[in-house]
Design a protein around this motif. Structure first.
Motif, PDB file in Angstrom:
ATOM      1  N   THR A  26       0.791  -1.225   0.000  1.00 42.67           N
ATOM      2  CA  THR A  26       0.000   0.000   0.000  1.00 42.67           C
ATOM      3  C   THR A  26       0.829   1.283   0.000  1.00 42.67           C
ATOM      4  O   THR A  26       0.328   2.331  -0.410  1.00 42.67           O
ATOM      5  CB  THR A  26      -0.938   0.024   1.219  1.00 42.67           C
ATOM      6  N   TYR A  27       2.069   1.226   0.464  1.00 44.05           N
ATOM      7  CA  TYR A  27       2.832   2.464   0.658  1.00 44.05           C
ATOM      8  C   TYR A  27       3.085   3.188  -0.649  1.00 44.05           C
ATOM      9  O   TYR A  27       3.187   4.418  -0.682  1.00 44.05           O
ATOM     10  CB  TYR A  27       4.164   2.143   1.353  1.00 44.05           C
ATOM     11  N   SER A  28       3.188   2.478  -1.761  1.00 41.65           N
ATOM     12  CA  SER A  28       3.538   3.094  -3.039  1.00 41.65           C
ATOM     13  C   SER A  28       2.344   3.689  -3.773  1.00 41.65           C
ATOM     14  O   SER A  28       2.528   4.347  -4.797  1.00 41.65           O
ATOM     15  CB  SER A  28       4.223   2.064  -3.944  1.00 41.65           C
ATOM     16  N   LYS A  29       1.117   3.470  -3.290  1.00 46.98           N
ATOM     17  CA  LYS A  29      -0.079   3.963  -3.975  1.00 46.98           C
ATOM     18  C   LYS A  29      -0.902   4.814  -3.024  1.00 46.98           C
ATOM     19  O   LYS A  29      -1.309   4.366  -1.956  1.00 46.98           O
ATOM     20  CB  LYS A  29      -0.932   2.806  -4.492  1.00 46.98           C
ATOM     21  N   LEU A  32      -4.418   3.416  -2.156  1.00 48.21           N
ATOM     22  CA  LEU A  32      -4.443   2.382  -1.130  1.00 48.21           C
ATOM     23  C   LEU A  32      -4.200   2.962   0.255  1.00 48.21           C
ATOM     24  O   LEU A  32      -4.738   2.450   1.246  1.00 48.21           O
ATOM     25  CB  LEU A  32      -3.404   1.305  -1.453  1.00 48.21           C
ATOM     26  N   ILE A  33      -3.394   4.004   0.350  1.00 45.78           N
ATOM     27  CA  ILE A  33      -3.177   4.650   1.650  1.00 45.78           C
ATOM     28  C   ILE A  33      -4.481   5.252   2.164  1.00 45.78           C
ATOM     29  O   ILE A  33      -4.785   5.195   3.374  1.00 45.78           O
ATOM     30  CB  ILE A  33      -2.083   5.728   1.536  1.00 45.78           C
ATOM     31  N   ILE A  34      -5.272   5.822   1.259  1.00 48.79           N
ATOM     32  CA  ILE A  34      -6.579   6.357   1.665  1.00 48.79           C
ATOM     33  C   ILE A  34      -7.468   5.231   2.189  1.00 48.79           C
ATOM     34  O   ILE A  34      -8.175   5.391   3.196  1.00 48.79           O
ATOM     35  CB  ILE A  34      -7.231   7.077   0.478  1.00 48.79           C
ATOM     36  N   ILE A  35      -7.433   4.073   1.521  1.00 46.92           N
ATOM     37  CA  ILE A  35      -8.237   2.938   1.986  1.00 46.92           C
ATOM     38  C   ILE A  35      -7.758   2.464   3.348  1.00 46.92           C
ATOM     39  O   ILE A  35      -8.564   2.140   4.232  1.00 46.92           O
ATOM     40  CB  ILE A  35      -8.172   1.800   0.948  1.00 46.92           C
TER      41      ILE A  35
END
Length: 254
Positions: A26-29, A32-35
């Protein structure tokens, strides 16, 4: 006093599933961080709901573990389902926006093609501007990646793992973070009478590790079940158990 090695090892054991997914997936997107962040908030909401359900219970019945377990399970189930429902609503809104943008792009392409045909039909300019028209074909073409920039490049696999990471991570912080912080400042090492063979820090780390895995698995099943419910349980995907949002199956079901 609890040693630094024991504290660090137990912390890695407790937080390893969520940390691995957080930094590897998730760290690179940013999406995904928002999720991850919203899923962590969903767990906080589930704790508030379960606490509110616990308040009206009379003090004489609070020793009954079932009155604590079942409201908490129900609150977590509702918040998981509500989170996935909200995710699907946002996904559907993004898909509609992308479709409108694609329609606008197609209109621009059609107008540019019509203009090029009109230019080519001019007999007096055909010979002089043949090279210029060939170059204009590339200049008038809208970038093909504009719609791709608006599309959420997510699927239910990555989104469910990111949501499980946030939900399970917040759960472990509540479950194990307080014990880890208190043991770091204690004079001795805490042992429980029910398990005298290992420190309570190790025992709780194992339990937290398993709970984080369970939160991730349950979030994945919630995504799968909510997708099936939204699509009527009729779609089939060759790509795996959880299909990709925005495919033709989802468009037919939505």
């Amino acid at each position: 006093m609890t040693t630094a090695a024991l504290s660090a090892g137990c912390a890695l054991l407790a937080f390893s599933p969520t940390l691995c997914l957080l930094f590897h997936l998730t760290y690179s997107k940013a999406n995904l961080i928002i999720i991850v962040t919203t899923a962590a908030f969903a767990y906080l909401l589930s704790t508030v709901v379960s606490s509110l359900l616990w308040l009206p219970v009379p003090a004489s019945l609070r020793d009954n573990p079932y009155l604590l377990i079942f409201p908490s399970i129900a609150a977590q189930f509702v918040t998981r389902a509500g989170f996935v429902w909200l995710y699907h609503k946002v996904e559907h809104s993004v898909e509609r926006s992308v479709r409108r943008h694609q329609a606008a792009e197609e209109r621009v392409r059609a107008e540019a093609a019509a203009a090029r045909r009109r230019r080519r039909s001019s007999a007096e300019d055909a010979a002089a501007n043949s090279d210029a028209n060939a170059n204009n074909d590339d200049d008038d073409e809208p970038p093909a990646s504009e719609s791709a920039k608006l599309r959420l490049e997510l699927n239910d696999w990555s989104s469910s793992l990111a949501a499980g990471t946030g939900y399970g991570g917040m759960h472990i912080i509540f479950l194990y973070g307080t014990l880890l912080a208190s043991e770091a400042n204690n004079v001795g090492t805490l042992y429980q009478p029910s398990c005298e063979v290992m420190p309570s820090l190790v025992n709780s780390a194992i339990v937290s590790h398993l709970f984080s895995l369970l939160d991730i698995v349950w979030m994945m099943w919630t995504f799968y079940g909510m997708r099936r419910r939204r699509d009527g349980g009729t779609f089939e995907s060759e790509g795996g158990l959880l299909p990709t949002p925005g495919t033709s199956e989802h468009g037919a079901g939505g």
